[in-house]
Motif scaffolding. Structure first.
Motif, PDB file in Angstrom:
ATOM      1  N   LEU A 133      48.853  12.443  32.327  1.00 48.44           N
ATOM      2  CA  LEU A 133      48.480  12.576  30.918  1.00 48.44           C
ATOM      3  C   LEU A 133      49.262  13.702  30.243  1.00 48.44           C
ATOM      4  CD1 LEU A 133      44.624  12.002  31.072  1.00 48.44           C
ATOM      5  CD2 LEU A 133      46.209  10.754  29.595  1.00 48.44           C
ATOM      6  N   ARG A 134      49.394  14.817  30.923  1.00 48.28           N
ATOM      7  CA  ARG A 134      50.152  15.937  30.349  1.00 48.28           C
ATOM      8  C   ARG A 134      51.606  15.527  30.084  1.00 48.28           C
ATOM      9  NH1 ARG A 134      47.283  20.585  30.257  1.00 48.28           N
ATOM     10  NH2 ARG A 134      45.683  20.960  31.873  1.00 48.28           N
ATOM     11  N   GLU A 135      52.186  14.799  31.031  1.00 52.30           N
ATOM     12  CA  GLU A 135      53.571  14.358  30.856  1.00 52.30           C
ATOM     13  C   GLU A 135      53.698  13.417  29.662  1.00 52.30           C
ATOM     14  OE1 GLU A 135      57.189  12.153  33.353  1.00 52.30           O
ATOM     15  OE2 GLU A 135      55.182  12.368  34.256  1.00 52.30           O
ATOM     16  N   TYR A 136      52.749  12.480  29.529  1.00 50.61           N
ATOM     17  CA  TYR A 136      52.774  11.536  28.419  1.00 50.61           C
ATOM     18  C   TYR A 136      52.540  12.221  27.081  1.00 50.61           C
ATOM     19  CZ  TYR A 136      50.623   8.208  25.145  1.00 50.61           C
ATOM     20  OH  TYR A 136      50.262   7.490  24.023  1.00 50.61           O
ATOM     21  N   LEU A 137      51.517  13.066  27.014  1.00 42.69           N
ATOM     22  CA  LEU A 137      51.181  13.727  25.746  1.00 42.69           C
ATOM     23  C   LEU A 137      52.280  14.681  25.295  1.00 42.69           C
ATOM     24  CD1 LEU A 137      47.390  14.475  26.380  1.00 42.69           C
ATOM     25  CD2 LEU A 137      48.366  12.682  24.940  1.00 42.69           C
ATOM     26  N   GLY A 138      53.006  15.261  26.241  1.00 39.85           N
ATOM     27  CA  GLY A 138      54.081  16.178  25.884  1.00 39.85           C
ATOM     28  C   GLY A 138      55.426  15.510  25.751  1.00 39.85           C
ATOM     29  N   GLY A 139      55.466  14.164  25.953  1.00 39.35           N
ATOM     30  CA  GLY A 139      56.748  13.468  25.901  1.00 39.35           C
ATOM     31  C   GLY A 139      56.734  12.236  25.038  1.00 39.35           C
ATOM     32  N   ASP A 140      56.543  11.072  25.673  1.00 36.74           N
ATOM     33  CA  ASP A 140      56.670   9.788  24.977  1.00 36.74           C
ATOM     34  C   ASP A 140      55.747   9.637  23.774  1.00 36.74           C
ATOM     35  OD1 ASP A 140      58.662   8.891  26.578  1.00 36.74           O
ATOM     36  OD2 ASP A 140      57.404   7.622  27.848  1.00 36.74           O
ATOM     37  N   ARG A 141      54.557  10.237  23.832  1.00 34.44           N
ATOM     38  CA  ARG A 141      53.628  10.057  22.712  1.00 34.44           C
ATOM     39  C   ARG A 141      54.148  10.716  21.450  1.00 34.44           C
ATOM     40  NH1 ARG A 141      49.398  11.585  19.671  1.00 34.44           N
ATOM     41  NH2 ARG A 141      47.704  10.068  19.429  1.00 34.44           N
ATOM     42  N   GLY A 142      54.870  11.822  21.626  1.00 31.80           N
ATOM     43  CA  GLY A 142      55.425  12.514  20.466  1.00 31.80           C
ATOM     44  C   GLY A 142      54.342  13.032  19.547  1.00 31.80           C
ATOM     45  N   ASP A 143      54.633  13.030  18.255  1.00 34.40           N
ATOM     46  CA  ASP A 143      53.674  13.562  17.272  1.00 34.40           C
ATOM     47  C   ASP A 143      53.050  12.431  16.454  1.00 34.40           C
ATOM     48  OD1 ASP A 143      55.938  12.824  15.952  1.00 34.40           O
ATOM     49  OD2 ASP A 143      56.143  14.665  14.767  1.00 34.40           O
ATOM     50  N   ALA A 144      52.769  11.332  17.126  1.00 33.91           N
ATOM     51  CA  ALA A 144      52.163  10.186  16.434  1.00 33.91           C
ATOM     52  C   ALA A 144      50.886  10.609  15.718  1.00 33.91           C
ATOM     53  CB  ALA A 144      51.847   9.074  17.447  1.00 33.91           C
ATOM     54  N   ASP A 145      50.803  10.240  14.431  1.00 34.19           N
ATOM     55  CA  ASP A 145      49.646  10.600  13.616  1.00 34.19           C
ATOM     56  C   ASP A 145      48.524   9.592  13.874  1.00 34.19           C
ATOM     57  OD1 ASP A 145      47.986  11.756  11.762  1.00 34.19           O
ATOM     58  OD2 ASP A 145      48.926  10.774  10.036  1.00 34.19           O
ATOM     59  N   CYS A 146      47.898   9.729  15.039  1.00 34.54           N
ATOM     60  CA  CYS A 146      46.855   8.783  15.466  1.00 34.54           C
ATOM     61  C   CYS A 146      45.848   9.545  16.295  1.00 34.54           C
ATOM     62  CB  CYS A 146      47.479   7.641  16.262  1.00 34.54           C
ATOM     63  SG  CYS A 146      46.304   6.384  16.815  1.00 34.54           S
ATOM     64  N   GLU A 147      44.570   9.298  16.078  1.00 35.48           N
ATOM     65  CA  GLU A 147      43.525  10.033  16.800  1.00 35.48           C
ATOM     66  C   GLU A 147      43.314   9.532  18.222  1.00 35.48           C
ATOM     67  OE1 GLU A 147      39.572   9.466  15.208  1.00 35.48           O
ATOM     68  OE2 GLU A 147      40.094   7.463  14.456  1.00 35.48           O
ATOM     69  N   PHE A 148      43.886   8.372  18.537  1.00 34.60           N
ATOM     70  CA  PHE A 148      43.673   7.784  19.851  1.00 34.60           C
ATOM     71  C   PHE A 148      44.728   8.266  20.850  1.00 34.60           C
ATOM     72  CE2 PHE A 148      41.808   4.863  16.770  1.00 34.60           C
ATOM     73  CZ  PHE A 148      40.504   4.782  17.257  1.00 34.60           C
ATOM     74  N   VAL A 149      44.326   8.336  22.111  1.00 33.26           N
ATOM     75  CA  VAL A 149      45.227   8.857  23.146  1.00 33.26           C
ATOM     76  C   VAL A 149      46.413   7.933  23.357  1.00 33.26           C
ATOM     77  CG1 VAL A 149      45.435   9.437  25.595  1.00 33.26           C
ATOM     78  CG2 VAL A 149      43.365  10.091  24.328  1.00 33.26           C
ATOM     79  N   PHE A 150      46.155   6.658  23.529  1.00 29.48           N
ATOM     80  CA  PHE A 150      47.223   5.716  23.855  1.00 29.48           C
ATOM     81  C   PHE A 150      47.636   4.932  22.609  1.00 29.48           C
ATOM     82  CE2 PHE A 150      45.045   6.508  27.869  1.00 29.48           C
ATOM     83  CZ  PHE A 150      46.124   6.944  28.633  1.00 29.48           C
ATOM     84  N   VAL A 151      48.903   5.099  22.256  1.00 29.31           N
ATOM     85  CA  VAL A 151      49.408   4.500  21.021  1.00 29.31           C
ATOM     86  C   VAL A 151      50.521   3.501  21.333  1.00 29.31           C
ATOM     87  CG1 VAL A 151      48.799   6.506  19.630  1.00 29.31           C
ATOM     88  CG2 VAL A 151      51.064   6.374  20.674  1.00 29.31           C
ATOM     89  N   SER A 152      50.701   2.570  20.422  1.00 28.73           N
ATOM     90  CA  SER A 152      51.746   1.558  20.570  1.00 28.73           C
ATOM     91  C   SER A 152      53.088   2.128  20.135  1.00 28.73           C
ATOM     92  CB  SER A 152      51.401   0.336  19.706  1.00 28.73           C
ATOM     93  OG  SER A 152      51.484   0.691  18.327  1.00 28.73           O
ATOM     94  N   SER A 153      54.121   1.325  20.253  1.00 29.19           N
ATOM     95  CA  SER A 153      55.458   1.758  19.839  1.00 29.19           C
ATOM     96  C   SER A 153      55.535   2.018  18.339  1.00 29.19           C
ATOM     97  CB  SER A 153      56.500   0.706  20.235  1.00 29.19           C
ATOM     98  OG  SER A 153      56.180  -0.551  19.648  1.00 29.19           O
ATOM     99  N   LYS A 154      54.574   1.445  17.592  1.00 29.57           N
ATOM    100  CA  LYS A 154      54.540   1.651  16.141  1.00 29.57           C
ATOM    101  C   LYS A 154      53.638   2.806  15.739  1.00 29.57           C
ATOM    102  CE  LYS A 154      55.548  -3.202  15.106  1.00 29.57           C
ATOM    103  NZ  LYS A 154      55.081  -4.447  14.411  1.00 29.57           N
ATOM    104  N   GLY A 155      53.004   3.456  16.728  1.00 21.51           N
ATOM    105  CA  GLY A 155      52.193   4.623  16.428  1.00 21.51           C
ATOM    106  C   GLY A 155      50.727   4.362  16.208  1.00 21.51           C
TER     107      GLY A 155
END
Length: 287
Positions: free
Chosen positions: A183-205
């Protein structure tokens, strides 16, 4: 009966069904998925409120399509509850259906789980998928729970999360070390700064929906060359089965799964006994 009579009956029935579904949501606190399923089941009942109409509806359920016994049992429960909601207990007694079969879950074994979690699909969102799979197995979450998991539900420093299960019941579940790291790796990397309250986001955010989670699990299963049907709930089954096999107290497993009844959790002890019997038969000289 005039030509407009059936349409009028159908419209009145539709209004009553809508009232019933609102009652389930507001007064009973049933989960959104249960309400949607009940709604689909009841749309096929067009009335009128008579014994022949009810029996015709039930006959159609059992012979008109290749529905599983569990689906027929749910549709029967939906109609029975709807009739009681209308104060027609006299008609509810005619809603008969086969009992829902008690099927044993089919968990993955330890090696299969390892292959599923560690396979590399070369996807650009691989850290998201890995974190999601690790969390499904580490916490035994339902697919709807992981889809709606929010950032403020996570406490990675204390290694636990908060989720809302069936009927919006809240529970707190520990997170394993490997899942925390993923989770730390994902939240600090691929997730980026997506403006979404949910943990897991799609490619569109936006929020990653249930159907997308199914596809991700199945894609990883194919890459890991796992046979049979592998789906998100299989990781929940594996989570519970492996805890029971490891000697975990059933009450703790019940709490982590969010089961309201211990009898629901006890099915995993049956899985464990079934495996023990298979081992005995294979290796005991007189098995």
């Amino acid at each position: 009966m005039g030509p407009g009579r059936p349409i009028l009956v159908w419209r009145l029935m539709k209004d009553k069904i809508d009232e019933f579904l609102s009652y389930l949501e507001i007064e009973c606190g049933l989960s959104r998925n249960t309400i949607l399923a009940y709604g689909r089941d009841l749309r096929g009942f067009t009335g009128p409120l008579t014994r022949p109409a009810i029996q015709d509806f039930m006959s159609g359920l059992m012979t008109g399509s290749r529905r599983r016994a569990s689906s027929i049992a749910r549709a029967s429960a939906a109609l029975r509850s709807f009739l009681k909601f209308l104060g027609r207990e006299d008609l509810a007694q005619f809603v008969l259906a086969p009992k829902k079969p008690h099927l044993l879950p089919h968990p993955l074994d330890g090696g299969q789980v390892k292959d599923l979690l560690e396979t590399d699909t070369q996807d650009r969102l691989s850290t998201r998928d890995r974190a999601m799979l690790e969390l499904l197995y580490a916490c035994g979450l339902r697919v709807s729970e992981i889809s709606t998991l929010k950032l403020n539900d996570l406490n990675l420093d204390a290694a636990y999360l908060r989720c809302f299960g069936k009927g919006s019941k809240e529970r707190v579940v520990p997170i394993g070390r490997k899942a925390v790291d993923a989770l730390r790796e994902y939240l600090g990397g691929d997730r980026g700064d997506a403006d979404c309250e949910f943990v897991f986001v799609s490619s569109k955010g936006g929020r990653l929906v249930r159907e997308s989670i199914w596809r991700i699990v199945q894609k990883h299963a194919r890459h890991a060359a796992l046979r049979g049907r592998v789906f998100p709930h299989a990781l929940r089954h594996s989570f519970a089965t492996h805890l029971v096999e490891g000697g975990a107290d059933l009450r703790y497993v019940q709490e982590m799964l969010g089961h309201s009844k211990i009898s629901t959790t006890q099915i995993y002890t049956q899985v464990d006994r079934k495996r023990l019997l298979a081992v005995h038969r294979k290796f005991h000289p007189r098995g």
